[in-house]
Motif scaffolding. Structure first.
Motif, PDB file in Angstrom:
ATOM      1  N   SER A  43       0.961  -1.284  -0.070  1.00  0.00           N
ATOM      2  CA  SER A  43      -0.036  -0.028   0.111  1.00  0.00           C
ATOM      3  C   SER A  43       0.875   1.352   0.134  1.00  0.00           C
ATOM      4  N   ILE A 112     -10.418   9.531   5.844  1.00  0.00           N
ATOM      5  CA  ILE A 112      -9.755   8.385   5.023  1.00  0.00           C
ATOM      6  C   ILE A 112     -10.316   7.794   3.925  1.00  0.00           C
ATOM      7  N   GLY A 116      -8.762   8.118   0.356  1.00  0.00           N
ATOM      8  CA  GLY A 116      -8.560   6.749  -0.361  1.00  0.00           C
ATOM      9  C   GLY A 116      -9.228   6.721  -1.739  1.00  0.00           C
ATOM     10  N   ASN A 120      -7.335   6.268  -4.915  1.00  0.00           N
ATOM     11  CA  ASN A 120      -7.594   4.954  -5.793  1.00  0.00           C
ATOM     12  C   ASN A 120      -7.735   5.308  -7.287  1.00  0.00           C
ATOM     13  N   GLY A 220      -2.880   9.064   5.233  1.00  0.00           N
ATOM     14  CA  GLY A 220      -4.401   8.413   4.847  1.00  0.00           C
ATOM     15  C   GLY A 220      -4.321   6.940   5.368  1.00  0.00           C
ATOM     16  N   TYR A 221      -4.984   6.311   4.397  1.00  0.00           N
ATOM     17  CA  TYR A 221      -5.373   4.749   4.762  1.00  0.00           C
ATOM     18  C   TYR A 221      -4.022   3.828   4.894  1.00  0.00           C
ATOM     19  N   ALA A 225      -3.597   0.075   7.119  1.00  0.00           N
ATOM     20  CA  ALA A 225      -3.871  -1.244   6.278  1.00  0.00           C
ATOM     21  C   ALA A 225      -3.730  -2.375   6.978  1.00  0.00           C
ATOM     22  N   SER A 314      -1.764  -1.605  -4.669  1.00  0.00           N
ATOM     23  CA  SER A 314      -2.323  -0.393  -3.845  1.00  0.00           C
ATOM     24  C   SER A 314      -3.898  -0.338  -4.175  1.00  0.00           C
ATOM     25  N   CYS A 318      -6.127  -0.265  -0.824  1.00  0.00           N
ATOM     26  CA  CYS A 318      -6.893   0.973  -0.604  1.00  0.00           C
ATOM     27  C   CYS A 318      -8.326   0.809  -0.388  1.00  0.00           C
ATOM     28  N   THR A 321      -8.969  -1.305   2.890  1.00  0.00           N
ATOM     29  CA  THR A 321      -8.830  -0.222   4.271  1.00  0.00           C
ATOM     30  C   THR A 321      -9.753   0.755   4.172  1.00  0.00           C
ATOM     31  N   SER A 322     -10.267   1.349   3.084  1.00  0.00           N
ATOM     32  CA  SER A 322     -11.132   2.409   3.118  1.00  0.00           C
ATOM     33  C   SER A 322     -12.440   1.951   3.463  1.00  0.00           C
ATOM     34  N   ASN A 369      -4.315  13.842   2.902  1.00  0.00           N
ATOM     35  CA  ASN A 369      -3.250  12.835   3.790  1.00  0.00           C
ATOM     36  C   ASN A 369      -2.257  13.529   4.639  1.00  0.00           C
TER      37      ASN A 369
END
Length: 427
Positions: A43, A112, A116, A120, A220-221, A225, A314, A318, A321-322, A369
């Motif tokens: 990530s 987040i 994210g 993404n 951020g995320y 993760a 990623s 992403c 986790t988001s 972020n």
């Protein structure tokens, strides 16, 4: 068979069954621990990181090694604090924030998820560029291919296991490919080591690079993760602290290996070596240009493969986790988590296809972020001292708390400076 023998046989059978169950649980835990480490590492090493490494190695040369060293130390402080607090408490980031200050978890979750989603979109674009570089596939088709591969992961019956496997395989592939390029370009390792401990570039150029790399690798995320993956696997509480620590250190190690190898591969192109002269990289795609100059057409294709691996992992990390930041707020999301993850990826793909160039959105994501990291790390540091969150017998290491406070101050400065980028959105 008399009752005594029967009971003996029954006891043996029960013991054997317990041993087998323990072995299966240990194997399952080991898979989750390694998967969480790779999820965190991959990530942190997305398409944006590849471009940043190419850009800063081109401008700072060997001194970028010092930037990597400092950013790794700062990232380690962030991750060690966050993983300990979340995994020992057994609560995800948004739940810890709500415990520290009611309502704060909703703010953190919004930041987040918003950041994210924007990142993404960029990851999908990176996947398309990877397909184009590797196989010559048009970028529009590449958007859908990258999104489809990520969606496929979550359509498996055991989606988390599939995610673990994908990140491990593609992460390992990235390391192998970059190492091959290093063998071809033969970078000046001695010069890199010297500049890493005693950089010659001006600190005025080095400091912004440290801030940029920190925001891009633990902002951020990305911060959450690996820890969220362990919570989903049930590897929590103080009794599992040694395993939690090993997984976080393993993730930091994997990310460090990729960062150092990529730096060396590009350094061998931008400075003069025994086998070639120095080159200036194409600013529009510095990392790809470095691979092409250093290893010819095959090097260019290799970069496409690295970029594709970085983008796909990623996208997966992403999205997972988001959505994990939303599922504790809604039973519907929790019950249908994988479909919300799939929807998150599809939305990212559609937006990327419509806007084509996500530059403006990426500026906003960087600013978000920069703001998120000091808030989320600060929340974890406050939570580490609350027994209602961590338990009566947990004691957070004082040295880790102090270092965490220092990183909060540094990252807060990053957040303040990143606010200036928002003006470019409306220029």
């Amino acid at each position: 068979m008399d009752s005594g023998n029967f009971l003996t046989v029954l006891r043996v059978h029960i013991i054997q069954k317990e041993i087998l169950m323990n072995k299966n649980n240990q194997k399952k835990n080991a898979g989750a621990l390694i998967g969480a480490a790779f999820l965190m590492a991959t990530s942190a090493i997305g398409p944006g990181f590849l471009t940043q490494t190419g850009k800063f190695t081109d401008s700072l040369h060997g001194s970028f090694g010092f930037v990597i060293l400092i950013s790794i130390i700062l990232a380690a402080i962030v991750q060690l604090n966050v993983w300990r607090v979340l995994c020992v408490s057994g609560m995800r980031g948004q739940d810890v924030a709500n415990k520290v200050l009611p309502g704060l978890g909703y703010v953190v979750a919004f930041l987040i998820v918003a950041g994210g989603l924007v990142f993404n979109i960029g990851n999908v674009g990176g996947g398309a560029l990877g397909f184009n570089t590797l196989l010559g596939i048009p970028t529009t088709a590449g958007y859908f291919l990258a999104g489809a591969i990520a969606v496929l992961v979550f359509l498996f019956k055991n989606a988390l296991k599939a995610m673990d496997t994908l990140t491990k395989v593609l992460g390992g592939l990235m390391i192998a490919v970059i190492f091959v390029v290093i063998l071809i370009v033969r970078p000046p390792v001695g010069y890199a080591l010297k500049e890493t401990v005693a950089p010659s570039a001006p600190m005025g150029d080095i400091f912004p690079a440290i801030l940029t790399l920190l925001g891009g690798t633990v902002g951020g995320y990305i911060t959450f993760a690996g820890a969220h993956r362990l919570i989903d696997a049930g590897i929590t509480k103080k009794e599992n602290l040694s395993e939690i620590r090993k997984s976080s250190v393993m993730g930091l190690g994997i990310a460090t290996i990729v960062r150092v190898l990529l730096f060396l591969a590009i350094l061998g192109v931008v400075v003069a070596t025994a086998t070639s002269g120095a080159h200036t990289l194409d600013p529009s795609n510095p990392a790809a240009d470095a691979f092409k100059i250093g290893a010819g057409e095959i090097g260019y294709r290799f970069f496409g493969l690295v970029l594709l691996c970085a983008a796909i992992t990623s996208i997966v990390g992403c999205a997972y986790t988001s959505v994990s930041f939303l599922k504790t707020f809604s039973k519907v999301i929790e019950k249908n988590e994988k479909w919300f993850i799939v929807g998150f990826i599809i939305l990212s793909t559609i937006v990327m296809t419509l806007i084509g160039q996500p530059a403006t959105l990426l500026v906003l994501a960087g600013a978000l972020n920069g703001l998120i990291l000091p808030i989320t790390l600060g929340v974890c540091l406050v939570a580490s001292k609350k027994k209602t969150i961590m338990g009566e017998d947990y004691h957070h290491p004082t040295w880790l708390l102090i270092l965490g406070i220092i990183v909060v101050i540094i990252s807060a400065y990053l957040g303040i400076t990143s606010l200036g980028n928002l003006a470019t959105l409306f220029a």
